[in-house]
Design a protein around this motif. Structure first.
Motif, short mmCIF file in Angstrom:
data_model
loop_
_atom_site.label_atom_id
_atom_site.label_comp_id
_atom_site.label_asym_id
_atom_site.label_seq_id
_atom_site.Cartn_x
_atom_site.Cartn_y
_atom_site.Cartn_z
N GLY A 105 0.79 -1.23 0.00
CA GLY A 105 0.00 0.00 0.00
C GLY A 105 0.82 1.28 0.00
N ALA A 106 2.07 1.21 -0.50
CA ALA A 106 2.91 2.41 -0.53
C ALA A 106 2.33 3.46 -1.47
CB ALA A 106 4.32 2.03 -0.95
N ARG A 107 2.34 4.72 -1.02
CA ARG A 107 1.91 5.82 -1.88
C ARG A 107 3.10 6.48 -2.58
NH1 ARG A 107 0.24 9.86 0.77
NH2 ARG A 107 0.75 9.17 2.88
N LEU A 108 4.31 6.28 -2.01
CA LEU A 108 5.53 6.81 -2.60
C LEU A 108 6.43 5.65 -2.99
CD1 LEU A 108 7.54 9.13 -3.25
CD2 LEU A 108 8.29 9.01 -0.85
N LEU A 109 6.94 5.69 -4.22
CA LEU A 109 7.88 4.68 -4.72
C LEU A 109 9.14 5.37 -5.18
CD1 LEU A 109 8.80 1.90 -5.87
CD2 LEU A 109 7.53 2.47 -7.96
N ALA A 110 10.29 4.94 -4.63
CA ALA A 110 11.59 5.41 -5.10
C ALA A 110 12.24 4.27 -5.87
CB ALA A 110 12.47 5.81 -3.91
N ILE A 111 12.65 4.54 -7.11
CA ILE A 111 13.17 3.50 -7.98
C ILE A 111 14.32 4.04 -8.81
CG2 ILE A 111 11.44 4.07 -9.74
CD1 ILE A 111 11.39 1.14 -10.57
N GLU A 112 15.30 3.20 -9.06
CA GLU A 112 16.40 3.61 -9.94
C GLU A 112 15.83 3.91 -11.32
OE1 GLU A 112 20.23 1.77 -10.06
OE2 GLU A 112 19.83 0.64 -8.21
N SER A 113 16.28 5.01 -11.90
CA SER A 113 15.73 5.44 -13.18
C SER A 113 15.92 4.38 -14.27
CB SER A 113 16.37 6.76 -13.62
OG SER A 113 17.79 6.62 -13.70
N ALA A 114 17.01 3.60 -14.18
CA ALA A 114 17.26 2.57 -15.18
C ALA A 114 16.24 1.44 -15.11
CB ALA A 114 18.67 2.01 -14.98
N LEU A 115 15.51 1.34 -13.99
CA LEU A 115 14.53 0.28 -13.82
C LEU A 115 13.10 0.75 -14.07
CD1 LEU A 115 15.84 -1.29 -10.48
CD2 LEU A 115 16.12 -2.23 -12.78
#
Length: 537
Positions: A105-115
Motif C-alpha cells: 500500500g505504498a503511496r511513494l515509490l523510489a526506484i532507480e531510473s534505469a529500472l
C-alpha cells in the motif's frame, strides 16, 4: 552497544554513535566515506522531503534500488519519520512486483531510473502509488517526465531538516518480502528492535569490535546486508558496502579496504573455489566470514585456500541470528547452538519434540521483546499459521546432537519422497559438492511415471572440468543410500538464483526434465543396493 528499548532504532543509534565517535567512518560506499553525523544529515534532509510529500508515521515507502548510498538514505529517512521502508528485490517483475506494491500500500515509490520501465507492466489501478522518485535521474530542477500514469521527479536532496519522530522499538521499521515458492510473497514486518538485535547478536558471534572493518557484497534489500550495517553501528566498527559480488574482485576488495570480516552465502563459496588459485589468495587481513549454508567440505577447502575462517549459523527474515557459535566453537556441518534469550525445538508434525538425533521441523521463540518479526503484513492467516502453539515454524528440517548443536537437512518442502523413502535434497547436494569437478549442484524432485518423486540434479562444473553423468553417479553410489542416487542429471552453465546467490529450485522444478537431461534408466545405468555407503558427515 547495549541501549534501553527507547533507543533501539536507527536514528537514536546514529546519534549515540555520532556522540561517541563523530569523526570516524561508519559506512563506505562507491569510494565515499560517511560518518554517523554524515548519515544523520542526509537522512534528516531526505526525511524533510518525504514529509512534504505527505509521508508520516506508519506510511510505507517502496524502494527499488541497488547498493548505492540513496538506498541507505531512504531506509534511514523512513526511520526518522517512523515510516516503514519497503526495500524490494531488484529482480521483482510483473505479477510478483504487482503483488508487493499492492500488498504494502505504498503511496511513494523510489526506484532507480534505469529500472523505471518495469513499471509499465504494473496495473496502476491496483496499487496506491501517487508519486515516483527516480534515483539517478537527471532533469532541470528535479523535473522528470512521468513514469506511466504517475508524476515523477528526481530523488530530492532536501531543502530542510527534521528531527526524528518519537516511536516505540516495537513499531515496524521495514517490511521485507520473502520470495514465495508455493504462494505470493509475504511481507515480513520487522520492528526497529529486531534490526538492533540483529546487530548485537551477529556482532557477538562474529566477535566484532570497533577495530573491525566489515565488507559485504550482498544486497541491502535483504536482512543479511542490513544486519551487517547494524553490526558496524552497534560495535563502533566500519562497514564497506560494494555494488555487487565479483568472484574475480573478491580478494582484491578485501585487500583494498582492509576488511577483517566479510559475508558469503552458500553458492558464493563454490564459485570462489572454482576460480583459478593464486599465490596471494590469502594475502589480505580478513580472518572470518559469516557463511550460512556452505557445505562442510567447501568450508574446509575455502579456509585452506583463502585463510578465512567460516562461521555457520541460522537466521531468517522472520527471526534473528538465533543459532550460532564463534569461530573457535564451530563444528563441521553444524549451524551451532541456540543463543541466550532464544529457544529452539526440533518437532514432529504435531509440534511435539522428537528425540535427540531425530529429524524434525525447527521451531523457534524468543524471550527478548521484539527481537523477531511481528508477522506478515496484511496476511493474518499466514501469520497465525506460522506461529502455532506459540512457536515460529521455520519450515526447515533439522536435527540436534547431544551437545546441543543443530544441523540443517533441507527445507521441508524440498524433501523428496521416492519408493516410500524420504530423501534430503541437502544431503545429496553435500555429496555432489564433494566431487572435484562440480562447482554447484542443486537437487530437487521431478514427477515420475509412478506418480511419485524422482531425484534430479542440475550441475555447474568448474571451469575446464569434464565429467560424465555415469562418473558422477559412480561417485555418489558409495556415499549415499541407493534410493537417493539421482536418476536425472542435467549440466548447466549457470543455475537460476536470487540476487544474493540462493539457487531458485522452484524454477528448476518448473523446467522439469528437459531435452538436454540425462536419464540413467534410459541408458541402463545400474544403481546397486549392495554398494557400501561411505559416511559423509
Amino acid at each position: 552497544m547495549l541501549v534501553p528499548p527507547i533507543d533501539r532504532r536507527a536514528s537514536k543509534l546514529l546519534e549515540i554513535r555520532a556522540r561517541e565517535s563523530a569523526p570516524t567512518t561508519l559506512l563506505r560506499m562507491a569510494g565515499q566515506d560517511y560518518s554517523a553525523a554524515d548519515l544523520i544529515e542526509r537522512a534528516s534532509r531526505l526525511a524533510h522531503s518525504m514529509r512534504e510529500q505527505g509521508v508520516g508515521p506508519g506510511d510505507r515507502v517502496a524502494i527499488l534500488c541497488g547498493n548505492r548510498i540513496e538506498m541507505m538514505d531512504l531506509i534511514l529517512a523512513c526511520s526518522w519519520l517512523n515510516a516503514v521502508a519497503v526495500p524490494i528485490n531488484l529482480a521483482s517483475r510483473g505479477a510478483q512486483l504487482q503483488h508487493i506494491l499492492g500488498n504494502c500500500g505504498a503511496r511513494l515509490l523510489a526506484i532507480e531510473s534505469a529500472l523505471a520501465s518495469i513499471l509499465d507492466f504494473i496495473d496502476a489501478g491496483a496499487v496506491a502509488i501517487e508519486q515516483v522518485w527516480l534515483i539517478g535521474a537527471e532533469g532541470e530542477d528535479g523535473l522528470v517526465e512521468t513514469v506511466g500514469p504517475w508524476p515523477a521527479a528526481a530523488l530530492p536532496e532536501g531543502a530542510g531538516r527534521v528531527d526524528p519522530v518519537e516511536c516505540a522499538s516495537s513499531d515496524t521499521g521495514a517490511i521485507i518480502y520473502t520470495s514465495g515458492t508455493t504462494g505470493p510473497s509475504k511481507g515480513v514486518c520487522c520492528p526497529h528492535a529486531q534490526f538492533y538485535w540483529w546487530g548485537v547478536n551477529s556482532a557477538e558471534i562474529l566477535e566484532i569490535t570497533q577495530c573491525d572493518v566489515l565488507l559485504t557484497t550482498l544486497p541491502l534489500f535483504h536482512v543479511n546486508a542490513l544486519g551487517a550495517f547494524y553490526q558496524a553501528l552497534v560495535s563502533g566498527g566500519m562497514i564497506v558496502v560494494l555494488e555487487r559480488f565479483s568472484a574475480r574482485g573478491f580478494v582484491p576488495s578485501l585487500r583494498e579496504h582492509g576488511a577483517t570480516v566479510t559475508y558469503v552465502l552458500g553458492a558464493m563459496v563454490p564459485i570462489l573455489l572454482s576460480t583459478a588459485a593464486k599465490d596471494d589468495d590469502a594475502d589480505h587481513p580478513t580472518t572470518r566470514a559469516l557463511a550460512p549454508g556452505v557445505p562442510a567440505d567447501s568450508m574446509k577447502a575455502f579456509t585452506e585456500r583463502f585463510g578465512i575462517g567460516l562461521i555457520d549459523g541460522y537466521g531468517s527474515t522472520e527471526t534473528n541470528f538465533v543459532i550460532g557459535e564463534t569461530l573457535a566453537h564451530q563444528k563441521p556441518g553444524a549451524m551451532g547452538r541456540v543463543r541466550p534469550g532464544y529457544h529452539a525445538m526440533v518437532a514432529d508434525a504435531q509440534d511435539d519434540p522428537v528425540p535427540t538425533g531425530e529429524p524434525g521441523e525447527l521451531l523457534l521463540r524468543s524471550d527478548i521483546a521484539f527481537s523477531t518479526a511481528t508477522g506478515y503484513f496484511e496476511m493474518p492467516e499466514a501469520t497465525s499459521e506460522s506461529r502455532r502453539n506459540l512457536w515460529f515454524h521455520t519450515g526447515d528440517r533439522v536435527y540436534q546432537d547431544a551437545q546441543g548443536y543443530f544441523y540443517f537437512m533441507d527445507r521441508i518442502k524440498d524433501a523428496i519422497r521416492r519408493r516410500g523413502e524420504n530423501i534430503s535434497s541437502y544431503e545429496v547436494e553435500q555429496v555432489l559438492h564433494g566431487h572435484p569437478a562440480i562447482a554447484v549442484a542443486a537437487v530437487y524432485a521431478v514427477a515420475s511415471e509412478l506418480a511419485e518423486d524422482e531425484v534430479m540434479t542440475a550441475i555447474v562444473l568448474h571451469e575446464g572440468a569434464r565429467v560424465s553423468p555415469e562418473e558422477i553417479l559412480d561417485f555418489c553410489q558409495p556415499r549415499m543410500t541407493y534410493f537417493s542416487v539421482p536418476r536425472f542429471v542435467r549440466f548447466c552453465s549457470k543455475l537460476p538464483s536470487t540476487e544474493n546467490g540462493k539457487v531458485q529450485k522452484f524454477k528448476l522444478r518448473e523446467q522439469g526434465v528437459t531435452q538436454d537431461t540425462w536419464d540413467r534408466e534410459k541408458v541402463g545405468y545400474e544403481v546397486r543396493r549392495d554398494v557400501p555407503r561411505k559416511h559423509t558427515a
